[in-house]
Motif scaffolding. Sequence first.
Motif, mmCIF file in Angstrom:
data_model
loop_
_atom_site.group_PDB
_atom_site.id
_atom_site.type_symbol
_atom_site.label_atom_id
_atom_site.label_comp_id
_atom_site.label_asym_id
_atom_site.label_seq_id
_atom_site.Cartn_x
_atom_site.Cartn_y
_atom_site.Cartn_z
ATOM 1 N N UNK A 112 83.893 57.672 -15.885
ATOM 2 C CA UNK A 112 83.842 57.368 -14.458
ATOM 3 C C UNK A 112 85.054 56.585 -13.992
ATOM 4 N N UNK A 114 86.575 53.713 -11.992
ATOM 5 C CA UNK A 114 86.118 52.425 -11.504
ATOM 6 C C UNK A 114 87.221 51.818 -10.654
ATOM 7 N N UNK A 115 86.884 51.435 -9.440
ATOM 8 C CA UNK A 115 87.878 50.718 -8.648
ATOM 9 C C UNK A 115 87.538 49.237 -8.694
ATOM 10 N N UNK A 116 88.345 48.509 -9.414
ATOM 11 C CA UNK A 116 88.069 47.090 -9.609
ATOM 12 C C UNK A 116 88.579 46.291 -8.412
ATOM 13 N N UNK A 117 88.007 45.112 -8.215
ATOM 14 C CA UNK A 117 88.483 44.261 -7.123
ATOM 15 C C UNK A 117 89.957 43.903 -7.298
ATOM 16 N N UNK A 119 93.319 42.293 -7.946
ATOM 17 C CA UNK A 119 93.766 41.234 -8.838
ATOM 18 C C UNK A 119 93.437 41.485 -10.298
ATOM 19 N N UNK A 120 92.397 42.263 -10.542
ATOM 20 C CA UNK A 120 92.050 42.565 -11.925
ATOM 21 C C UNK A 120 92.944 43.675 -12.454
ATOM 22 N N UNK A 121 93.428 43.476 -13.667
ATOM 23 C CA UNK A 121 94.267 44.492 -14.277
ATOM 24 C C UNK A 121 93.562 45.034 -15.511
ATOM 25 N N UNK A 122 93.196 46.293 -15.478
ATOM 26 C CA UNK A 122 92.397 46.878 -16.557
ATOM 27 C C UNK A 122 93.317 47.493 -17.600
ATOM 28 N N UNK A 123 93.102 47.131 -18.846
ATOM 29 C CA UNK A 123 93.903 47.734 -19.911
ATOM 30 C C UNK A 123 93.087 48.699 -20.761
ATOM 31 N N UNK A 124 91.797 48.459 -20.878
ATOM 32 C CA UNK A 124 90.968 49.412 -21.606
ATOM 33 C C UNK A 124 89.524 49.266 -21.167
ATOM 34 N N UNK A 125 88.735 50.230 -21.522
ATOM 35 C CA UNK A 125 87.333 50.210 -21.118
ATOM 36 C C UNK A 125 86.438 50.440 -22.325
ATOM 37 N N UNK A 126 85.243 49.944 -22.240
ATOM 38 C CA UNK A 126 84.265 50.147 -23.304
ATOM 39 C C UNK A 126 82.926 50.440 -22.647
#
Lengths: 139, 139
Positions: A112, A114-117, A119-126
């Motif tokens: 899926x 995901x649009x994070x708020x 300022x958050x920087x996503x590097x990986x997902x679990x």
Amino acid sequence: MDRQECESLLMRHGVKSTPNRVIVAEALSEAREPVSLSELEEKIVSIDKSGIFRTLALFRGHHLVHVIDDGSGSARYELCHSEDEHDDDDQHLHFYCEVCRRTFCLSEVPVPEISVPQGYEVTSTNFVLHGICPECSRK
Amino acid sequence: MDRQECESLLMRHGVKSTPNRVIVAEALSEAREPVSLSELEEKIVSIDKSGIFRTLALFRGHHLVHVIDDGSGSARYELCHSEDEHDDDDQHLHFYCEVCRRTFCLSEVPVPEISVPQGYEVTSTNFVLHGICPECSRK
DNA sequence: TGCATTTTGCAACCGTGTTGCATGAAGTTA
DNA sequence: TAACTTCATGCAACACGGTTGCAAAATGCA
């Protein structure tokens, strides 16, 4: 994946090939499901667990394996499918069966978006779903 | 949430109120973020960790807390917001910051709908994003 | 009050993960 | 080839979160 293919896989990811590393890579490639360190220990009796651990850490650093935390209390490892060393996007969902305690890769299910708020920087997902697998619910 | 509110919360979930349980419930309600067992140990010096552990297990069984495995190596607990004992759907996404090692609740982000393959029965989900939080990326 | 039940603290334990250290293999240079 | 450096490995020990057995304390009840 046979020995030679494993060796070339290591090379492509910038990992020097050693007998032990090839053995670990082979074991990982033979596993249908993500495997834990202790499962690898059982499977590879010739290598001490510290060696397997260090090999996995090395593989991880070279994006050769990725880690799934399925909540079972031990991390599971699987070979990255992507050839690109810097591409971690071959991620997919996992399903943890609470009955047989196995972890399945849900390759068919799209990850899926995901649009994070801000300022958050996503590097990986679990993303792990828990429940009962088809095999266990049939019983 | 003060002592009395905590007591009534326990009652509503069918948990007998004891001084220790109220203390644990208060500590959980005061925490802004999901807390680990060891963090609770630090916060609640008057109760042995086995007691906190057993209390959390009890709470979990009565759907008073749920568990998040953020990949930090230790489970984190947070109070369920739903009042319905059988409703586990107050789940939301979590974000684990790899710099400050804190776990955030992304309450605003909708939980993605996942359509699992035929035969899988999902009982709960654990969706964790890893990366850098706004506070840490600002530095 | 006496008794049964529950709750609690303490200590010990288990398993995963991790590291220090010394040995051993591999590669390099002269 | 010999001497040396570097890297990989095995062994043992450890750290830590989580978990349990057991006895003492607290609670509820007849």
